[in-house]
Design a protein around this motif. Structure first.
Motif, PDB file in Angstrom:
ATOM      1  N   LEU A   3      72.125  41.191  -0.981  1.00  0.00           N
ATOM      2  CA  LEU A   3      71.405  41.470   0.265  1.00  0.00           C
ATOM      3  C   LEU A   3      72.354  41.925   1.364  1.00  0.00           C
ATOM      4  O   LEU A   3      72.029  42.827   2.152  1.00  0.00           O
ATOM      5  CB  LEU A   3      70.642  40.222   0.703  1.00  0.00           C
ATOM      6  N   LEU A   4      73.538  41.331   1.407  1.00  0.00           N
ATOM      7  CA  LEU A   4      74.519  41.720   2.419  1.00  0.00           C
ATOM      8  C   LEU A   4      75.019  43.143   2.175  1.00  0.00           C
ATOM      9  O   LEU A   4      75.236  43.904   3.129  1.00  0.00           O
ATOM     10  CB  LEU A   4      75.698  40.738   2.419  1.00  0.00           C
ATOM     11  N   ARG A   5      75.203  43.508   0.910  1.00  0.00           N
ATOM     12  CA  ARG A   5      75.622  44.882   0.596  1.00  0.00           C
ATOM     13  C   ARG A   5      74.543  45.881   1.020  1.00  0.00           C
ATOM     14  O   ARG A   5      74.848  46.959   1.562  1.00  0.00           O
ATOM     15  CB  ARG A   5      75.929  45.018  -0.896  1.00  0.00           C
ATOM     16  N   GLU A   6      73.291  45.538   0.729  1.00  0.00           N
ATOM     17  CA  GLU A   6      72.198  46.423   1.131  1.00  0.00           C
ATOM     18  C   GLU A   6      72.128  46.529   2.652  1.00  0.00           C
ATOM     19  O   GLU A   6      71.879  47.612   3.196  1.00  0.00           O
ATOM     20  CB  GLU A   6      70.874  45.898   0.576  1.00  0.00           C
ATOM     21  N   ARG A   7      72.358  45.414   3.314  1.00  0.00           N
ATOM     22  CA  ARG A   7      72.351  45.432   4.785  1.00  0.00           C
ATOM     23  C   ARG A   7      73.487  46.303   5.312  1.00  0.00           C
ATOM     24  O   ARG A   7      73.311  47.050   6.270  1.00  0.00           O
ATOM     25  CB  ARG A   7      72.511  43.997   5.286  1.00  0.00           C
ATOM     26  N   ARG A   8      74.661  46.203   4.666  1.00  0.00           N
ATOM     27  CA  ARG A   8      75.798  47.017   5.074  1.00  0.00           C
ATOM     28  C   ARG A   8      75.492  48.505   4.876  1.00  0.00           C
ATOM     29  O   ARG A   8      75.777  49.333   5.749  1.00  0.00           O
ATOM     30  CB  ARG A   8      77.033  46.625   4.264  1.00  0.00           C
ATOM     31  N   ALA A   9      74.901  48.850   3.713  1.00  0.00           N
ATOM     32  CA  ALA A   9      74.559  50.257   3.447  1.00  0.00           C
ATOM     33  C   ALA A   9      73.515  50.754   4.439  1.00  0.00           C
ATOM     34  O   ALA A   9      73.586  51.899   4.920  1.00  0.00           O
ATOM     35  CB  ALA A   9      74.056  50.400   2.013  1.00  0.00           C
ATOM     36  N   LEU A  10      72.523  49.908   4.751  1.00  0.00           N
ATOM     37  CA  LEU A  10      71.497  50.280   5.719  1.00  0.00           C
ATOM     38  C   LEU A  10      72.109  50.499   7.092  1.00  0.00           C
ATOM     39  O   LEU A  10      71.737  51.436   7.817  1.00  0.00           O
ATOM     40  CB  LEU A  10      70.427  49.187   5.776  1.00  0.00           C
ATOM     41  N   ASN A  11      73.059  49.653   7.446  1.00  0.00           N
ATOM     42  CA  ASN A  11      73.725  49.786   8.739  1.00  0.00           C
ATOM     43  C   ASN A  11      74.518  51.087   8.814  1.00  0.00           C
ATOM     44  O   ASN A  11      74.510  51.783   9.839  1.00  0.00           O
ATOM     45  CB  ASN A  11      74.650  48.589   8.962  1.00  0.00           C
ATOM     46  N   GLN A  12      75.193  51.433   7.693  1.00  0.00           N
ATOM     47  CA  GLN A  12      75.947  52.676   7.663  1.00  0.00           C
ATOM     48  C   GLN A  12      75.024  53.887   7.783  1.00  0.00           C
ATOM     49  O   GLN A  12      75.342  54.861   8.474  1.00  0.00           O
ATOM     50  CB  GLN A  12      76.763  52.759   6.366  1.00  0.00           C
ATOM     51  N   ARG A  13      73.877  53.808   7.094  1.00  0.00           N
ATOM     52  CA  ARG A  13      72.917  54.915   7.196  1.00  0.00           C
ATOM     53  C   ARG A  13      72.376  55.029   8.616  1.00  0.00           C
ATOM     54  O   ARG A  13      72.161  56.134   9.121  1.00  0.00           O
ATOM     55  CB  ARG A  13      71.766  54.708   6.212  1.00  0.00           C
ATOM     56  N   PHE A  14      72.149  53.892   9.254  1.00  0.00           N
ATOM     57  CA  PHE A  14      71.663  53.906  10.634  1.00  0.00           C
ATOM     58  C   PHE A  14      72.702  54.549  11.558  1.00  0.00           C
ATOM     59  O   PHE A  14      72.356  55.381  12.417  1.00  0.00           O
ATOM     60  CB  PHE A  14      71.367  52.477  11.096  1.00  0.00           C
ATOM     61  N   ILE A  15      73.977  54.189  11.370  1.00  0.00           N
ATOM     62  CA  ILE A  15      75.033  54.771  12.199  1.00  0.00           C
ATOM     63  C   ILE A  15      75.115  56.274  11.978  1.00  0.00           C
ATOM     64  O   ILE A  15      75.242  57.062  12.927  1.00  0.00           O
ATOM     65  CB  ILE A  15      76.386  54.100  11.890  1.00  0.00           C
ATOM     66  N   GLN A  16      75.020  56.690  10.699  1.00  0.00           N
ATOM     67  CA  GLN A  16      75.080  58.110  10.379  1.00  0.00           C
ATOM     68  C   GLN A  16      73.908  58.860  10.998  1.00  0.00           C
ATOM     69  O   GLN A  16      74.083  59.938  11.572  1.00  0.00           O
ATOM     70  CB  GLN A  16      75.094  58.305   8.866  1.00  0.00           C
ATOM     71  N   LYS A  17      72.692  58.289  10.876  1.00  0.00           N
ATOM     72  CA  LYS A  17      71.525  58.935  11.470  1.00  0.00           C
ATOM     73  C   LYS A  17      71.662  59.021  12.982  1.00  0.00           C
ATOM     74  O   LYS A  17      71.272  60.023  13.602  1.00  0.00           O
ATOM     75  CB  LYS A  17      70.259  58.164  11.088  1.00  0.00           C
ATOM     76  N   ASN A  18      72.201  57.972  13.576  1.00  0.00           N
ATOM     77  CA  ASN A  18      72.382  57.962  15.022  1.00  0.00           C
ATOM     78  C   ASN A  18      73.354  59.059  15.446  1.00  0.00           C
ATOM     79  O   ASN A  18      73.126  59.758  16.444  1.00  0.00           O
ATOM     80  CB  ASN A  18      72.901  56.589  15.456  1.00  0.00           C
TER      81      ASN A  18
END
Length: 323
Positions: free
Chosen positions: A64-79
């Motif tokens: 779950l933490l890895r998925e959260r990290r990947a989601l956070n990276q995607r959010f930063i990239q989209k931003n």
């Protein structure tokens, strides 16, 4: 009997100790989760106890933490992409607006002075000063109109790009002649292509039946030709070949000396080959090409071969009707 009692007591002590240690590991996992949540940390959970149940719990938490990290990276990239998009749009809209304002101001200054006394006698020849002012106004108005057309095209491309990003947006596909649509697109772009000083080298079949949409295919060809007019150099070569299941259209032209193409970024939105962004284009042309072709179940690929820019577009062929 005494030996058995001692063994049972020892087992109870070991079980109690193991239970306490197990609880301490659970508390440690809980503390690690609290720390990660509080500090937005990217660390993973560790445990010293290698029991099957606890290891499974720790691995599930880490997943779950890895998925959260990947989601956070995607959010930063989209931003970052959103900020880049806003900056690009701001530049592309401000530039023609500033030029438009300047042309209109110059046109106002070129107007004849109001209230000047007019000679009574009839003039048989135009006044040179007025003729020059009228010519200047016409030039400024023409330039202003070109900027307005450029902005209208930019807004229309943004609208189309937004529609194409919707996964639910579908094109009504049918059998169309892509070769004929390409010839029509060449006629529509005849004037800007002729301005390059080179006549295209064509090798097209009389007919190329593909599964697609006529308007979308014309838009694809129009954007590709426009990309050549704005960024290409030398003679444009267009070849078409047939495979077992597809029709492939290849576009190639020389690049200006020293110009290189980043093929991986070429279809990225707002990507422009000129870092100075001097061309009055939206940077969406080839992005729209890729999106439209994919909506028609085709494929598009670009590559720089030596100092040649090459683009391949493939559409599925018309399916043979069963008798």
């Amino acid at each position: 009997m005494l030996a058995a009692l001692l063994i049972v007591s020892l087992l109870l002590v070991l079980q109690t100790g193991y239970g306490l240690y197990y609880r301490r590991q659970i508390r440690d996992v809980s503390r690690q989760l609290d720390f990660i949540g509080k500090h937005d940390s990217f660390k993973l959970i560790t445990t010293q106890l290698q029991s099957r149940e606890l290891s499974r719990l720790v691995e599930s938490c880490n997943e779950l933490l890895r998925e959260r990290r990947a989601l956070n990276q995607r959010f930063i990239q989209k931003n970052e992409e959103i900020h880049e998009t806003i900056a690009s749009l701001s530049h592309d809209i401000r530039t023609p607006l500033a030029a438009l304002d300047g042309y209109l101001q110059l046109a106002e200054r070129a107007e004849p002075v109001q209230g000047r006394a007019e000679p009574v006698q009839e003039r048989t020849e135009p006044v040179p000063e007025r003729t020059e002012q009228a010519s200047q106004r016409a030039d400024y108005v023409r330039l202003a109109r070109s900027r307005i057309k450029g902005m209208a095209k930019l807004i229309e491309e943004l609208f189309l790009y937004t529609k194409l990003q919707n996964p639910d947006y579908r094109l009504e596909l049918s059998t169309v002649d892509a070769a004929e649509l390409l010839r029509h697109s060449l006629v529509m772009q005849l004037e800007p292509i002729a301005a390059t000083g080179y006549e295209p080298e064509l090798a097209l079949p009389s007919q190329a039946l593909v599964v697609g949409q006529a308007h979308a295919i014309e838009r694809v060809f129009g954007n590709v030709l426009s990309n050549y007019v704005h960024h290409g150099e030398g003679r444009l070569t267009i070849h078409c070949r047939e495979t077992e299941s597809e029709w492939e259209f290849m576009f190639a032209n020389p690049l200006p000396p020293g110009r290189t193409i980043d093929a991986e970024r070429l279809f990225q939105r707002f990507y422009k080959a000129d870092p100075a962004r001097s061309e009055q284009t939206s940077g969406l042309g080839l992005t729209i090409v890729q999106s439209l072709v994919q909506k028609m179940k085709g494929s598009v690929r670009a590559e720089q071969l030596d100092q040649q820019f090459c683009l391949w577009i493939r559409w599925p062929k018309k399916r043979e009707e069963r008798v």
